[in-house]
Design an enzyme around this catalytic site. Structure first.
Site, PDB file in Angstrom:
ATOM      1  N   ASN A   5      -7.177  -2.558  14.683  1.00 46.59           N
ATOM      2  CA  ASN A   5      -8.592  -2.762  14.323  1.00 46.59           C
ATOM      3  C   ASN A   5      -8.787  -3.958  13.383  1.00 46.59           C
ATOM      4  O   ASN A   5      -9.879  -4.157  12.848  1.00 46.59           O
ATOM      5  CB  ASN A   5      -9.174  -1.487  13.691  1.00 46.59           C
ATOM      6  CG  ASN A   5      -8.509  -1.135  12.357  1.00 46.59           C
ATOM      7  OD1 ASN A   5      -7.644  -1.857  11.876  1.00 46.59           O
ATOM      8  ND2 ASN A   5      -8.908  -0.023  11.771  1.00 46.59           N
TER       9      ASN A   5
ATOM     10  N   HIS B 249      -7.188  -4.486  10.486  1.00 49.38           N
ATOM     11  CA  HIS B 249      -6.969  -4.286   9.050  1.00 49.38           C
ATOM     12  C   HIS B 249      -5.718  -5.030   8.582  1.00 49.38           C
ATOM     13  O   HIS B 249      -4.806  -5.273   9.363  1.00 49.38           O
ATOM     14  CB  HIS B 249      -6.910  -2.794   8.675  1.00 49.38           C
ATOM     15  CG  HIS B 249      -5.694  -2.053   9.100  1.00 49.38           C
ATOM     16  ND1 HIS B 249      -5.694  -0.693   9.334  1.00 49.38           N
ATOM     17  CD2 HIS B 249      -4.422  -2.439   9.335  1.00 49.38           C
ATOM     18  CE1 HIS B 249      -4.490  -0.301   9.667  1.00 49.38           C
ATOM     19  NE2 HIS B 249      -3.697  -1.334   9.686  1.00 49.38           N
TER      20      HIS B 249
ATOM     21  N   ASP C 172       0.824  -1.219   0.000  1.00 50.57           N
ATOM     22  CA  ASP C 172       0.000   0.000   0.000  1.00 50.57           C
ATOM     23  C   ASP C 172       0.856   1.267   0.000  1.00 50.57           C
ATOM     24  O   ASP C 172       2.080   1.214   0.158  1.00 50.57           O
ATOM     25  CB  ASP C 172      -0.966   0.002   1.195  1.00 50.57           C
ATOM     26  CG  ASP C 172      -0.292  -0.381   2.514  1.00 50.57           C
ATOM     27  OD1 ASP C 172       0.957  -0.439   2.563  1.00 50.57           O
ATOM     28  OD2 ASP C 172      -1.009  -0.634   3.493  1.00 50.57           O
TER      29      ASP C 172
ATOM     30  N   GLU D 292      -9.503  -1.672   5.656  1.00 53.47           N
ATOM     31  CA  GLU D 292     -10.066  -1.346   6.962  1.00 53.47           C
ATOM     32  C   GLU D 292     -11.288  -2.215   7.241  1.00 53.47           C
ATOM     33  O   GLU D 292     -11.844  -2.827   6.320  1.00 53.47           O
ATOM     34  CB  GLU D 292     -10.471   0.140   6.982  1.00 53.47           C
ATOM     35  CG  GLU D 292      -9.313   1.106   6.770  1.00 53.47           C
ATOM     36  CD  GLU D 292      -8.407   1.211   7.990  1.00 53.47           C
ATOM     37  OE1 GLU D 292      -8.478   0.365   8.905  1.00 53.47           O
ATOM     38  OE2 GLU D 292      -7.615   2.163   8.019  1.00 53.47           O
TER      39      GLU D 292
END
Ligand code: PGA
Length: 248
Positions: A136, A138, A67, A143
């Site tokens: 979280n 991801h 990314d 996400e």
């Protein structure tokens, strides 16, 4: 999936580097998917050591990063381009023409994402994909709520992720709002996955990933469906696992 629990960050990093080095020795022209973040830094330092001390040869390796922030030029000190060159690539003998990192400044992001997917296919697919995990759940910038079949695309970063990453920027306003990320589906096509996590802050995400139900609310849980996935963690990140795992 294989769950490997190491005593601490150093041991985790050494084990991760050993697995990458093993692949590079066995298949010198392999395709490796690299990740950014604080987690793989120790593993990259160990790869640099192996390159210097043992001549580990990366000259034929092709790389694809997961990314990149949208809007940051490669020279920006918080871009993932900059991160990869500073923390790994410039210290090893990787061939720059074989390095692929999403272009945060691409004019036509959609076309770029399609090109990136095509390049992965043309390279023969990714042999080993390194993954970190967000608190979280991801993976890359997929996400919570990301489609589990998603491909490389632009994503809006969650507030949680922006806050987690704000420490690297002057203030919240400077934290990018969007990123280009390989999709969950793209990641799952790699022949092998190596997901790393350390520290108590990742214990909930690891518990969900290894023992929870598969859900887009925690995209990392999809790795349960991968045939060759290794979750390599330290004791602190393993603290909330209910079953016992031997690792190796
Ligand atoms: P970290 O980030 O390695 O800096 O904890 C991992 C991630 O968000 O994927």
């Amino acid at each position: 999936m294989l769950v490997v629990i190491k005593k601490d960050y150093e041991e985790m990093s050494r084990e991760g580097a050993k697995q990458i080095a093993g692949l590079v020795r066995k298949k010198p022209d392999c395709v490796i998917g690299f990740a950014t973040g604080s987690t793989p830094l120790g593993m990259y330092r160990e790869l640099i050591r192996l390159h210097n001390a043992e001549g580990l040869d990366f000259s034929k390796v092709t790389t694809f990063n997961l990314d990149e922030y949208v809007g940051l030029p490669p020279a920006h000190d918080q871009s993932y381009h900059y991160f990869m060159w500073e923390n790994l690539f410039k210290h090893i003998n990787v061939n720059p023409s074989k390095v692929h990192i999403p272009m945060g400044m691409a004019e036509d992001i959609e076309a770029f994402c399609e090109w990136y997917e095509r390049k992965i296919v043309e390279a023969g697919g990714i042999d080993l994909q390194i993954l970190g995990i967000g608190a979280n759940g991801h993976i890359a910038f997929n996400e919570p709520g990301s489609s589990l079949g998603s491909r490389t695309r632009i994503k809006t970063l969650s507030e949680k992720t922006r806050k987690d990453n704000a420490r690297f920027f002057k203030n919240m306003a400077e934290v990018p709002k969007y990123a280009i990320t390989m999709g969950v589906g793209t990641i799952m096509e790699a022949r092998q996955l190596l997901l790393l996590a350390n520290g108590a802050g990742k214990a909930d995400a690891i518990s969900a990933t290894v023992e929870g139900p598969i859900t887009a609310k925690c995209p990392a849980t999809i790795v349960q469906l991968h045939r060759y996935a290794t979750v390599l963690i330290d004791k602190a990140a393993a603290a909330k696992l209910e079953s016992s795992y031997n690792g190796f």
